[in-house]
Design an enzyme around this catalytic site. Structure first.
Site, mmCIF file in Angstrom:
data_model
loop_
_atom_site.group_PDB
_atom_site.id
_atom_site.type_symbol
_atom_site.label_atom_id
_atom_site.label_comp_id
_atom_site.label_asym_id
_atom_site.label_seq_id
_atom_site.Cartn_x
_atom_site.Cartn_y
_atom_site.Cartn_z
ATOM 1 N N LYS A 11 13.521 5.105 3.372
ATOM 2 C CA LYS A 11 13.511 3.482 3.712
ATOM 3 C C LYS A 11 12.648 2.600 2.960
ATOM 4 O O LYS A 11 11.968 3.066 2.159
ATOM 5 C CB LYS A 11 12.880 3.455 5.343
ATOM 6 C CG LYS A 11 11.427 4.150 5.472
ATOM 7 C CD LYS A 11 10.349 2.715 5.271
ATOM 8 C CE LYS A 11 8.723 3.216 5.744
ATOM 9 N NZ LYS A 11 7.776 2.635 5.072
ATOM 10 N N GLY A 99 3.737 10.162 -0.089
ATOM 11 C CA GLY A 99 2.604 9.305 -0.421
ATOM 12 C C GLY A 99 3.272 7.927 -1.010
ATOM 13 O O GLY A 99 2.706 7.244 -1.806
ATOM 14 N N GLY A 104 9.604 9.250 3.911
ATOM 15 C CA GLY A 104 10.140 10.693 3.928
ATOM 16 C C GLY A 104 10.061 11.776 5.106
ATOM 17 O O GLY A 104 10.660 11.940 5.719
ATOM 18 N N ASP A 139 6.575 5.095 12.070
ATOM 19 C CA ASP A 139 7.695 5.086 11.202
ATOM 20 C C ASP A 139 8.949 5.644 11.590
ATOM 21 O O ASP A 139 10.056 5.858 11.016
ATOM 22 C CB ASP A 139 7.531 5.273 9.747
ATOM 23 C CG ASP A 139 6.858 3.827 9.020
ATOM 24 O OD1 ASP A 139 6.868 3.087 9.823
ATOM 25 O OD2 ASP A 139 6.328 4.148 7.896
HETATM 26 O O1 C5P Z 1 1.703 6.737 12.782
HETATM 27 P P1 C5P Z 1 1.464 7.274 11.650
HETATM 28 O O2 C5P Z 1 1.083 8.582 11.687
HETATM 29 O O3 C5P Z 1 2.409 7.042 10.600
HETATM 30 O O4 C5P Z 1 0.021 6.388 11.019
HETATM 31 C C1 C5P Z 1 -0.822 6.940 10.059
HETATM 32 C C2 C5P Z 1 -2.015 6.228 10.002
HETATM 33 O O5 C5P Z 1 -1.811 4.739 9.630
HETATM 34 C C3 C5P Z 1 -2.650 6.022 11.515
HETATM 35 O O6 C5P Z 1 -3.580 7.106 11.768
HETATM 36 C C4 C5P Z 1 -3.439 4.710 11.348
HETATM 37 O O7 C5P Z 1 -4.605 4.812 10.781
HETATM 38 C C5 C5P Z 1 -2.621 3.830 10.438
HETATM 39 N N1 C5P Z 1 -1.616 2.925 10.982
HETATM 40 C C6 C5P Z 1 -1.862 1.724 11.638
HETATM 41 N N2 C5P Z 1 -1.308 0.894 12.544
HETATM 42 C C7 C5P Z 1 0.272 1.177 12.153
HETATM 43 C C8 C5P Z 1 0.711 2.474 11.719
HETATM 44 C C9 C5P Z 1 -0.122 3.281 11.115
HETATM 45 O O8 C5P Z 1 -3.037 1.350 11.747
HETATM 46 N N3 C5P Z 1 1.023 0.436 12.797
#
Ligand code: C5P
Length: 296
Positions: A11, A99, A104, A139
């Site tokens: 994406k 990263g 992915g 995501d």
């Molecule tokens: O949801 P995901 O595992 O992708 O998010 C990884 C980290 O990114 C979360 O633990 C959080 O710290 C941060 N995050 C956030 N707000 C979002 C998505 C992710 O603060 N909308």
């Protein structure tokens, strides 16, 4: 049950406005996200229990992988509905760098949900799959919706972009490029929080900006925005340095995707892709990853 192979696209966040931090620690955002015709392939074979192998030794294949987390969550949901549990052997062909801000891992998790549901004869409705996906990662749910989407909340509220706006994006050629280093999403969000409120775009401004583009006729380049660039660029000077060069030399409008480190630029049909690729490698070294794709 036979084997199923599913494409798991990468994406790009064409528009990403982080609007503020929530009480639960996550961030609210407004984002236009597209899938591209480049990605991983996930093969699902019948088996007694769940297992995962991957052609890239750097990809963790333990229970932290979103493919296995998705499989467990799917099995639980199906079992709670009274249907039989079953295992699966997942074989992941990894193409999307990690990263990178290209989604992915999330895409692989969503592909696992789609594959398991298809193989089992669609026991779960779309909405149930989206609820599971949203719990797996911010995501993940966007990969269960076809075409360009608008994502809100922490990422779990996904709706298709209007047809006129989507038509300005679909089929567009794009160059995606990533330096050897990646950026960890939690780090980028923590930096956003540390620099608050300067790092955020108020939600009303984000919505107005998005609505102006959706309701107008401006080209795709006019949509591009990402307020996570500020924290990423402050730490990794190689990113803004190259993007400035691509603007000046090639007239491109490059942006970072998500929390980075991958960047992208929409390409005109006559864009000198080889020269642009050479400029990227000259700036970031031969280990830079460069890939041409089209918006799906
Ligand atoms: O949801 P995901 O595992 O992708 O998010 C990884 C980290 O990114 C979360 O633990 C959080 O710290 C941060 N995050 C956030 N707000 C979002 C998505 C992710 O603060 N909308």
């Amino acid at each position: 049950m036979s084997a199923v192979s599913i494409f798991a696209p990468a994406k790009l966040n064409l528009f990403l406005a982080i609007t503020g931090r929530r009480a639960d620690g996550f961030h609210d955002l407004v984002s236009v996200v597209v899938k591209v015709d480049f990605g991983d392939t996930l093969r699902v074979e019948p088996a007694e229990s769940f297992s995962l192998t991957c052609d890239d030794p750097d990809v963790p294949t333990d229970e932290t992988n979103l493919v296995l987390r998705a499989a467990r969550a799917f099995a639980e949901e199906v079992a709670s509905e009274g249907a039989a549990r079953g295992g699966a052997r997942f074989v992941l062909e990894k193409r999307i760098p990690m990263g990178a801000g290209l989604g992915g891992g999330s895409s692989d998790g969503a592909a696992a949900l789609r594959a398991l549901n298809e193989r089992a004869g669609q026991p779960l409705a779309d909405i149930q799959l989206k609820v599971i996906a949203a719990k797996l990662g911010s995501d993940c749910a966007l990969f269960l919706q076809e075409g360009p989407v608008v994502m809100r909340g922490r990422g779990e509220r996904v709706e298709p972009l209007g047809p006129g706006a989507a038509a300005r994006l679909r089929g567009r050629r794009v160059l995606i490029f990533k330096p050897a280093f990646g950026i960890a999403t939690p780090w980028a969000y923590a930096r956003m929080a540390a620099e608050a409120p300067a790092s955020y775009l108020p939600v009303a401004d984000a919505e107005a900006r998005l609505a102006a583009w959706c309701d107008g006729t401006a080209p795709a380049d006019a949509l591009l925005f990402n307020n996570m660039e500020r924290v990423a660029f402050a730490k990794h000077l190689a990113l803004p340095t190259l993007l400035d060069e691509l603007r000046e030399k090639f007239g491109l409008a490059p942006r970072m995707s998500g929390s980075g480190s991958a960047c992208f630029a929409l390409l005109a049909d006559d864009a000198p892709v080889a020269d642009i690729g050479a400029a990227i490698r000259a700036a970031w070294g031969e280990s830079a990853w460069v890939r041409e794709a089209r918006i799906a």
